[in-house]
Design an enzyme around this catalytic site. Sequence first.
Site, PDB file in Angstrom:
ATOM      1  N   ASN A 196       0.240  -1.412   0.642  1.00  9.77           N
ATOM      2  CA  ASN A 196       0.275  -0.519  -0.056  1.00  9.77           C
ATOM      3  C   ASN A 196       0.990   1.072   0.071  1.00  9.77           C
ATOM      4  O   ASN A 196       1.345   1.484   1.367  1.00  9.77           O
ATOM      5  CB  ASN A 196      -1.050   0.082   1.726  1.00  9.77           C
ATOM      6  CG  ASN A 196      -1.482   1.037   1.153  1.00  9.77           C
ATOM      7  OD1 ASN A 196      -2.457   2.117   0.345  1.00  9.77           O
ATOM      8  ND2 ASN A 196      -2.427   1.239   1.946  1.00  9.77           N
ATOM      9  N   LYS A 222       0.245   4.312  -0.446  1.00  8.67           N
ATOM     10  CA  LYS A 222      -0.313   5.536  -0.174  1.00  8.67           C
ATOM     11  C   LYS A 222      -0.284   6.238  -0.385  1.00  8.67           C
ATOM     12  O   LYS A 222      -0.366   6.602  -1.591  1.00  8.67           O
ATOM     13  CB  LYS A 222       0.009   5.633   2.041  1.00  8.67           C
ATOM     14  CG  LYS A 222      -0.144   4.039   2.631  1.00  8.67           C
ATOM     15  CD  LYS A 222       0.328   4.959   3.898  1.00  8.67           C
ATOM     16  CE  LYS A 222      -0.352   2.899   4.526  1.00  8.67           C
ATOM     17  NZ  LYS A 222       0.004   3.335   6.252  1.00  8.67           N
ATOM     18  N   HIS A 263      -9.242   0.961   5.295  1.00  8.89           N
ATOM     19  CA  HIS A 263      -7.844   1.342   5.646  1.00  8.89           C
ATOM     20  C   HIS A 263      -7.842   2.562   7.009  1.00  8.89           C
ATOM     21  O   HIS A 263      -9.037   3.644   6.602  1.00  8.89           O
ATOM     22  CB  HIS A 263      -7.424   2.090   4.998  1.00  8.89           C
ATOM     23  CG  HIS A 263      -5.440   1.596   5.534  1.00  8.89           C
ATOM     24  ND1 HIS A 263      -5.058   2.579   6.868  1.00  8.89           N
ATOM     25  CD2 HIS A 263      -4.879   1.092   5.034  1.00  8.89           C
ATOM     26  CE1 HIS A 263      -3.897   2.275   6.416  1.00  8.89           C
ATOM     27  NE2 HIS A 263      -3.551   0.978   5.566  1.00  8.89           N
ATOM     28  N   GLU A 313      -6.879   5.270   7.486  1.00 11.95           N
ATOM     29  CA  GLU A 313      -6.310   5.876   8.162  1.00 11.95           C
ATOM     30  C   GLU A 313      -7.754   6.508   6.861  1.00 11.95           C
ATOM     31  O   GLU A 313      -7.583   8.043   7.015  1.00 11.95           O
ATOM     32  CB  GLU A 313      -4.984   5.859   6.625  1.00 11.95           C
ATOM     33  CG  GLU A 313      -3.947   5.838   7.961  1.00 11.95           C
ATOM     34  CD  GLU A 313      -2.598   5.631   6.907  1.00 11.95           C
ATOM     35  OE1 GLU A 313      -2.598   5.353   5.510  1.00 11.95           O
ATOM     36  OE2 GLU A 313      -1.712   4.837   7.447  1.00 11.95           O
ATOM     37  N   GLU A 345      -5.142  -5.004  10.147  1.00 13.38           N
ATOM     38  CA  GLU A 345      -4.439  -3.691  10.869  1.00 13.38           C
ATOM     39  C   GLU A 345      -4.404  -3.259  11.870  1.00 13.38           C
ATOM     40  O   GLU A 345      -5.093  -2.401  12.483  1.00 13.38           O
ATOM     41  CB  GLU A 345      -4.486  -2.854   9.807  1.00 13.38           C
ATOM     42  CG  GLU A 345      -3.751  -3.724   8.320  1.00 13.38           C
ATOM     43  CD  GLU A 345      -3.047  -2.824   7.882  1.00 13.38           C
ATOM     44  OE1 GLU A 345      -2.612  -2.275   6.614  1.00 13.38           O
ATOM     45  OE2 GLU A 345      -4.094  -1.592   7.011  1.00 13.38           O
ATOM     46  N   GLY A 378       2.743   2.193  10.859  1.00 13.01           N
ATOM     47  CA  GLY A 378       3.998   3.565  10.551  1.00 13.01           C
ATOM     48  C   GLY A 378       4.370   3.460  11.653  1.00 13.01           C
ATOM     49  O   GLY A 378       5.101   4.721  12.130  1.00 13.01           O
ATOM     50  N   SER A 383       3.901  -1.910  10.061  1.00  9.47           N
ATOM     51  CA  SER A 383       4.890  -2.259  10.380  1.00  9.47           C
ATOM     52  C   SER A 383       5.459  -3.313  10.050  1.00  9.47           C
ATOM     53  O   SER A 383       6.879  -4.343  11.041  1.00  9.47           O
ATOM     54  CB  SER A 383       5.667  -2.145  11.994  1.00  9.47           C
ATOM     55  OG  SER A 383       4.616  -0.713  12.043  1.00  9.47           O
TER      56      SER A 383
HETATM   57  P1  13P Z   1       3.022   0.023   7.389  1.00  6.95           P
HETATM   58  O1  13P Z   1       3.691  -0.956   6.968  1.00  6.95           O
HETATM   59  O2  13P Z   1       3.533   1.611   7.064  1.00  6.95           O
HETATM   60  O3  13P Z   1       3.068   0.105   9.205  1.00  6.95           O
HETATM   61  O4  13P Z   1       1.031   0.314   7.474  1.00  6.95           O
HETATM   62  C1  13P Z   1       0.480  -0.433   7.658  1.00  6.95           C
HETATM   63  C2  13P Z   1      -0.227  -0.333   6.617  1.00  6.95           C
HETATM   64  O5  13P Z   1      -1.453   0.663   7.041  1.00  6.95           O
HETATM   65  C3  13P Z   1      -0.427  -1.033   5.162  1.00  6.95           C
HETATM   66  O6  13P Z   1      -2.206  -1.061   5.047  1.00  6.95           O
END
Ligand code: 13P
Length: 249
Positions: free
Chosen positions: A11, A13, A102, A104, A173, A179, A211
Amino acid sequence: MTERKKLVAGNWKMNGLRADGLALAGELGRRMGSADASDKPRCAMLVCPPATLLASVAAMLAGSGIALGGQDCHPAPKGAFTGDLSAEMLADAGCSHVILGHSERRHGHGESDALVREKVAAARRAGLVPVVCVGETLEQRQAGAAWATVDAQLAASLPERAAEAGELIVAYEPVWAIGSGLAASLEDIAEMHAALRARLGAAVRILYGGSVNPGNAAAILALADVDGALVGGASLDAQAFWSIARSCP
Ligand code: 13P
């Protein structure tokens, strides 16, 4: 038992201008094309670039075996929704998958379970495989409500009998692991994935995200009910993403 090939998904982002996004996709495609069978990842691979790069990454990855996904879609097939993209548009740009719900988007854009559920239906309508994200916040985990949170999200974010109606991917997640550089412990992942498996059945792929990096991927991907990883930061580096995919058992 149903065979579930593992899936490592990236992803991206809101990362990637044309130069770096295409270089990343090009490098992944090159590795897929040139690796000996013994050097190739044993898993399936998916990348989810920002919408501006979908069409060009689709062209770049054509024939590579690496699938393409969007990061969100609108429930409607078309219409007066400024700034949104429909599932049909994603499919038209070359996507086979779409990430939905997600954290976010749930937390940053106030997306409700009900909206995610409409988006899952939209993805299905357009022939896309939905990758539905669920996960608890740190406060919810500390209050002992991790499973209750995830279970409630699942119940309200998935259409009736979603697992029987076509291919479905669920990504666990934990919000606090995204992150943060701090992945969930193997014990916590195993416990949550076992509960998700009991709820979703054998046909649904259940990914872990939060992560994941080349150092922790092998142990996470070896867990019985972990069918792959949804990778954020580490998916922006071709070598790191490849190495994660290569660690699939
Ligand atoms: P990270 O791998 O940067 O922690 O992000 C995970 C994520 O949100 C994947 O959708």
